[in-house]
Design a protein around this motif. Sequence first.
Motif, PDB file in Angstrom:
ATOM      1  N   THR A  93       0.794  -1.242  -0.061  1.00 54.64           N
ATOM      2  CA  THR A  93      -0.033  -0.150  -0.153  1.00 54.64           C
ATOM      3  C   THR A  93       0.923   1.352   0.000  1.00 54.64           C
ATOM      4  O   THR A  93       1.691   1.348   0.851  1.00 54.64           O
ATOM      5  N   VAL A  94       0.529   2.075  -0.666  1.00 54.04           N
ATOM      6  CA  VAL A  94       1.105   3.551  -0.984  1.00 54.04           C
ATOM      7  C   VAL A  94       0.653   4.548   0.209  1.00 54.04           C
ATOM      8  O   VAL A  94      -0.525   4.788   0.018  1.00 54.04           O
ATOM      9  N   LEU A  95       1.536   5.114   0.988  1.00 47.52           N
ATOM     10  CA  LEU A  95       1.146   6.410   1.844  1.00 47.52           C
ATOM     11  C   LEU A  95       1.192   7.573   1.197  1.00 47.52           C
ATOM     12  O   LEU A  95       0.441   8.319   1.424  1.00 47.52           O
ATOM     13  N   GLY A  96       2.185   7.911   0.687  1.00 45.24           N
ATOM     14  CA  GLY A  96       2.208   8.970  -0.211  1.00 45.24           C
ATOM     15  C   GLY A  96       2.935  10.337   0.505  1.00 45.24           C
ATOM     16  O   GLY A  96       3.165  11.148  -0.130  1.00 45.24           O
ATOM     17  N   THR A  97       2.717  10.464   1.708  1.00 48.06           N
ATOM     18  CA  THR A  97       3.365  11.387   2.484  1.00 48.06           C
ATOM     19  C   THR A  97       4.607  10.996   3.294  1.00 48.06           C
ATOM     20  O   THR A  97       4.734   9.744   3.422  1.00 48.06           O
ATOM     21  N   GLY A  98       5.702  12.023   3.551  1.00 50.82           N
ATOM     22  CA  GLY A  98       6.528  11.682   4.099  1.00 50.82           C
ATOM     23  C   GLY A  98       7.800  10.992   3.472  1.00 50.82           C
ATOM     24  O   GLY A  98       7.485  10.772   2.357  1.00 50.82           O
ATOM     25  N   HIS A  99       8.757  10.752   4.105  1.00 50.34           N
ATOM     26  CA  HIS A  99      10.032  10.113   3.421  1.00 50.34           C
ATOM     27  C   HIS A  99      10.206   8.766   4.062  1.00 50.34           C
ATOM     28  O   HIS A  99      10.775   8.066   3.242  1.00 50.34           O
ATOM     29  N   SER A 100       9.726   8.356   5.287  1.00 47.96           N
ATOM     30  CA  SER A 100      10.090   7.185   5.679  1.00 47.96           C
ATOM     31  C   SER A 100       9.183   6.791   6.679  1.00 47.96           C
ATOM     32  O   SER A 100       8.157   7.483   7.423  1.00 47.96           O
ATOM     33  N   ILE A 101       9.019   5.255   7.109  1.00 47.30           N
ATOM     34  CA  ILE A 101       8.061   4.712   7.979  1.00 47.30           C
ATOM     35  C   ILE A 101       8.644   3.848   9.000  1.00 47.30           C
ATOM     36  O   ILE A 101       9.217   2.808   8.780  1.00 47.30           O
ATOM     37  N   GLN A 102       9.135   4.283  10.221  1.00 51.31           N
ATOM     38  CA  GLN A 102       9.702   3.945  11.253  1.00 51.31           C
ATOM     39  C   GLN A 102       8.845   3.057  12.178  1.00 51.31           C
ATOM     40  O   GLN A 102       9.240   2.289  12.728  1.00 51.31           O
ATOM     41  N   ALA A 103       7.426   3.468  12.293  1.00 54.91           N
ATOM     42  CA  ALA A 103       6.634   2.952  13.301  1.00 54.91           C
ATOM     43  C   ALA A 103       5.479   2.146  12.720  1.00 54.91           C
ATOM     44  O   ALA A 103       4.714   2.429  11.753  1.00 54.91           O
ATOM     45  N   LEU A 104       5.225   0.848  13.139  1.00 54.64           N
ATOM     46  CA  LEU A 104       4.228  -0.147  12.605  1.00 54.64           C
ATOM     47  C   LEU A 104       3.620  -0.696  14.096  1.00 54.64           C
ATOM     48  O   LEU A 104       4.314  -1.013  14.828  1.00 54.64           O
ATOM     49  N   ALA A 105       2.163  -0.843  14.139  1.00 54.76           N
ATOM     50  CA  ALA A 105       1.582  -1.534  15.278  1.00 54.76           C
ATOM     51  C   ALA A 105       0.208  -2.022  14.684  1.00 54.76           C
ATOM     52  O   ALA A 105      -0.293  -1.531  13.630  1.00 54.76           O
ATOM     53  N   VAL A 106      -0.117  -3.264  15.234  1.00 57.25           N
ATOM     54  CA  VAL A 106      -1.269  -3.893  14.776  1.00 57.25           C
ATOM     55  C   VAL A 106      -2.270  -3.983  15.915  1.00 57.25           C
ATOM     56  O   VAL A 106      -1.547  -4.197  17.194  1.00 57.25           O
ATOM     57  N   ASP A 107      -3.546  -4.032  15.772  1.00 61.58           N
ATOM     58  CA  ASP A 107      -4.595  -4.079  16.922  1.00 61.58           C
ATOM     59  C   ASP A 107      -4.516  -5.564  17.357  1.00 61.58           C
ATOM     60  O   ASP A 107      -3.967  -6.510  16.786  1.00 61.58           O
ATOM     61  N   SER A 108      -5.161  -5.929  18.451  1.00 64.80           N
ATOM     62  CA  SER A 108      -5.172  -7.249  19.152  1.00 64.80           C
ATOM     63  C   SER A 108      -6.196  -8.150  18.222  1.00 64.80           C
ATOM     64  O   SER A 108      -5.780  -9.426  18.315  1.00 64.80           O
ATOM     65  N   THR A 109      -7.110  -7.598  17.296  1.00 63.96           N
ATOM     66  CA  THR A 109      -7.618  -8.726  16.333  1.00 63.96           C
ATOM     67  C   THR A 109      -6.760  -9.056  15.133  1.00 63.96           C
ATOM     68  O   THR A 109      -6.939  -9.911  14.376  1.00 63.96           O
ATOM     69  N   GLY A 110      -5.727  -8.134  14.852  1.00 60.78           N
ATOM     70  CA  GLY A 110      -4.842  -8.614  13.778  1.00 60.78           C
ATOM     71  C   GLY A 110      -5.463  -7.845  12.454  1.00 60.78           C
ATOM     72  O   GLY A 110      -4.798  -8.312  11.330  1.00 60.78           O
TER      73      GLY A 110
END
Length: 673
Positions: A93-110
């Motif tokens: 998936t393309v986010l399109g803003t910023g230059h980098s993605i340092q943070a990822l997290a998932v909810d308890s349901t996955g």
Amino acid sequence: MQHPPSLGRRQLLVAGGALGLAAAAGPLLTSPARATSKAPSCVRITDLGPGIQQFALMSALQVGDTVYIGSRNLEPTRVLAFHLPTRKVVAQTVLGTGHSIQALAVDSTGRYLYAGILTKGDEGKPNLFRWDLTAPDKPAVGVGRTEDRDIRDLAVAPDGTVYAVGGIPGKAPALWMYDPGTGKVTELGIPDPKATLARAVAATDTTVFFGAGSVLSGGDGASKASLYAFDRASGTFGDVTPPEMEKDPSLRDLLVSGDRLVVSTSGSTEPAKLAVMDLADLSSYSVTTTTGKVVKNLTANGDSIYFATDTGLHSYSTETEVISPVGFDGDLGEIWGLDVAGGTLAVVSGYGFVGEIDLATGRAVVTDLGEAGAPVVAQTTMGIAADHRYAYVGGNNGIARHDLRTGKVVNLRAPGEAKDAEVLGGVLYTGQYSSQGMWTYDPAKGGQPHQLAAFPSEQNRPLDVCYDPVSELLLVGVQSDTEGGGSLWTYAPKTGEKAAYINPVDGTQLVRAVATRDGVAYLGGDNPTPQGPRGTLVAFDPVAGKELWRIDLPATLTTGVAAMAVRGRHLYGLTRKGGFFVVDLTVRRVIHTADHRAVCPGFASMVTSRGVVYGVSDTTLFRFDHKTFAISTVVAEINGAWYSGPHVNADNRGRLYTMRGRHLVRVEDRPVN
């Protein structure tokens, strides 16, 4: 990985200064430069193709049998889904803003994957995104924005509430909350007003843990590692930092594992620490000192906690409180993802691969992400160096080697970032961030770059590399991110002798620029903090390690030094906001100043080539007249895609190398006198 450009993309252009770089192939033409000083010239520009191409990454998180990976310094930003059973990229998936993605997290349901952006701007645009993993063909959507521009870490509480931390220069970091029910982003407070950056957050039903410190913009009274517990019911913070961790510059990572909170730090003058705390009684904990300078990517399996350091993979037994190495036959480089499931440790390397390590047998399978379907595209760049045969461009965890005869490009592996570099006698020497010291690569010997010399680890950010032919020393100007101030490194390629001179300017000014003449090193001071002196020039004997003299720049030049170069008896320099100065080294005083913000609004780089001093900014390549010191545009709107400030360097024939957009270009300038 090799990405040779086609011959059709290798373009030769000849244009006059402000005429810019019209992207066209065709017959060679010449025209006079339209420059600010009206000095005519003939400019020949060769497009050498993308500076460095790779799928660079900065985060990873395993959800089920898929590892989700966030991009780094690529345009546009994106998250990939790497399917472990098939070892293929199955979605993105393309986010399109910023230059980098340092943070990822998932909810308890996955179901929902959240991604936090490093922006460097993009004001008003979301920096928090959500991807519905049950419908991976649909793009992630922006759900909100924190006022702390850069999101460094995310956590999702069991009830689905999202917490974010990060920072913005000049402001203490806050704890932020995103409520998926209302869609609102709310600031919950600033627990540590002296912190400069927050890099860790974790959440339970009742408590949010906030980890901060001063890994960037340290010194000048900035706080060290701090850990706060935020009570979700009362909305109050409490300091729960283990005293054993308070000397380290920053909290690095947090993990809730069952009834325990696992805490790690980034070290500086001391090794990093790992703590295991009892969630029911945070005063009950154990702390262990590691062998590395950073502990991150915490993941747990039973009584074992796995983590990455700058020295490799390790496990910690909560029963025996013993740290043990995790074997891997090869170089993992900088690790940005670590998860364990089903007896397999999935490791995502900054070198652009996923390693799967069987913990029972030690066997490993490595999959290159480019070969698995990840997009291999041009990255923003860092240091540049060249000789008659090769040009080198630094990126994240890699250095692209451009063969100037054949056009072939090979990506070399080097952990961290080659902030600046020089080529001497065909051998490449780099200043390697962070805390990597100096690295080298000899194309005649083949293989990969390797570390040449280590220096004090708190002197972690090399900024400017130059060679002094009189003393036969490589000189490197350095910043200490965590302690403030900086240093001068010296290294003798012939003998291997090295030295580090800490705070040669003063305790707050780093050494952002180095230039030499007749065996004397000239150090340009800069102070990134709001208080204290800035813009001090120091003449330094790099052999004796002694200051010879110093002067302060005029008060009209309000910021510190960005770049310097020497021509004859004159030292030329630019400040971080386009102030220009010339020092007559024989009389030791500033003899000329000017305001060049129109062509140099921020950081800059300078080099002397063929008896002419050149500079490059984010927008423009320019030169200075050696008699009048007037500035002339060589290439307007060059607009290099830089990550940590522009660079320009010259080969041994005097040809210039810099970036036009994301392409490396060679510029041959012939001023008409």
